[in-house]
Design an enzyme around this catalytic site. Structure first.
Site, mmCIF file in Angstrom:
data_model
loop_
_atom_site.group_PDB
_atom_site.id
_atom_site.type_symbol
_atom_site.label_atom_id
_atom_site.label_comp_id
_atom_site.label_asym_id
_atom_site.label_seq_id
_atom_site.Cartn_x
_atom_site.Cartn_y
_atom_site.Cartn_z
ATOM 1 N N ILE A 252 0.744 -1.460 -0.063
ATOM 2 C CA ILE A 252 -0.032 -0.393 -0.528
ATOM 3 C C ILE A 252 1.066 1.088 -0.254
ATOM 4 C CG2 ILE A 252 -1.703 1.591 1.122
ATOM 5 C CD1 ILE A 252 -2.640 -1.472 2.260
ATOM 6 N N PRO A 253 0.986 2.072 -1.064
ATOM 7 C CA PRO A 253 2.437 2.932 -1.201
ATOM 8 C C PRO A 253 1.858 3.601 -0.869
ATOM 9 C CG PRO A 253 0.888 2.862 -3.456
ATOM 10 C CD PRO A 253 0.122 1.574 -2.413
ATOM 11 N N CYS A 254 2.409 3.875 0.420
ATOM 12 C CA CYS A 254 1.912 5.528 1.092
ATOM 13 C C CYS A 254 3.529 6.541 0.886
ATOM 14 C CB CYS A 254 2.033 5.277 2.888
ATOM 15 S SG CYS A 254 3.060 4.322 3.491
ATOM 16 N N HIS A 255 4.754 5.153 -0.110
ATOM 17 C CA HIS A 255 5.452 6.328 -0.133
ATOM 18 C C HIS A 255 5.573 7.712 -1.156
ATOM 19 C CE1 HIS A 255 5.544 2.850 -1.779
ATOM 20 N NE2 HIS A 255 6.806 3.171 -3.312
#
Length: 288
Positions: A252-255
């Protein structure tokens, strides 16, 4: 023989991830360009061997990768690769379509189950090598539910962080059960298969995580754009908090969520890890 071959593959993968992780840390800590010879020497490898291993796993040369890791890279991403999130798309992720490049599928806990604090859940966990340092991975029978990184905060703090999110669950160390999902998550050889996710969070958090899943690899967006996409345009601060509580980093690409200024603010597992992830994706995108 097959078992030995699989063990050999895992040993080679762990070795390569270890090399890449140390190389990224060295490049990041230097703050300036490091020559191939100097970098290889720090890792105890010949320049040719290091160049070959690094390029195989990152997709570009160490010299090119350093350009992506530069401090201004996030601002360039925001200017050149910003993506607008469509509210309809963000709210329709439960369909069978491609969520992003790792072909994720997910199932969310009901609010009632979330309120139970993980009671009745058996969560398997294990430590794995990754390009971003030691990764703590957790999963239920339904899919991965946790992924954190210990390079900045340390293993003990990372373990306490993830287990503390589901205080009433029973945690069982079992890395072999998780290994196939982990191999897919970090793009190991052998092709991609579905990586199932089991999102354990409050309803608002899950809305934010859905929106994060709609950001393509190599693209970025802003916290305010996420707030708009979930129909809460004034909830920037709450969105930022939900992004920070994302339990399955990387997948889950919070970056990929940035401040409007392009600043890499408040990444839960450490700003150097976030920079490494953005650089890794940009390099892979170029090499594709």
């Amino acid at each position: 023989m097959k078992g030995r071959a699989m063990d050999g593959d895992q040993d080679e993968r762990a070795y390569h991830y270890g090399v890449i992780g140390r190389a990224i840390a060295e490049i990041d800590a230097a703050g300036e360009r490091v020559s191939l010879e100097e970098l290889a020497g720090r890792l105890g490898m010949s320049p040719a061997h290091f160049q070959r291993v690094f390029t195989q796993w990152v997709g570009v040369s160490p010299k090119r990768y350093q350009q992506y890791l530069a401090l201004g890279h996030a601002r360039r991403l925001l200017a050149e690769r910003f993506t607008v999130l469509e509210a309809a798309h963000a709210s329709g992720l439960s369909g069978p379509g491609r969520l992003h490049d790792l072909f994720l599928r997910w199932e969310a806990m009901t609010p009632g189950d979330y309120a139970k604090g993980g009671a009745g859940l058996v969560i398997h966990w294990g430590w794995f090598d990754s390009p971003f340092g030691p990764a703590l991975v957790m999963g239920t029978d339904k899919g991965l539910c946790g992924m954190g990184f210990a390079a900045e905060m340390g293993a003990e703090a990372a373990f306490a962080d993830l287990t503390g999110r589901w205080p009433k669950a029973r945690f069982v160390e079992d890395p072999m059960r998780l290994r196939p999902w982990v191999d897919t998550a970090f793009g190991a050889k052998g092709g991609l298969s579905e990586t199932p996710l089991y999102l354990i969070g409050a309803p608002f958090q899950i809305k934010v995580w859905e929106a994060l899943l709609s950001i393509p690899s190599g693209k970025v967006t802003t916290y305010s754009e996420i707030a708009r996409a979930i129909g809460q345009p004034t909830a920037n601060r709450a969105v930022g908090a939900a992004v920070g509580r994302n339990p399955i980093s990387w997948l889950i690409p919070c970056h990929r969520a940035l401040a409007k200024s392009g600043a890499l603010t408040g990444y839960h597992w450490g700003i150097p890890v976030k920079r490494a992830m953005l650089a890794w994706e940009a390099a892979r995108d170029e090499a594709a």
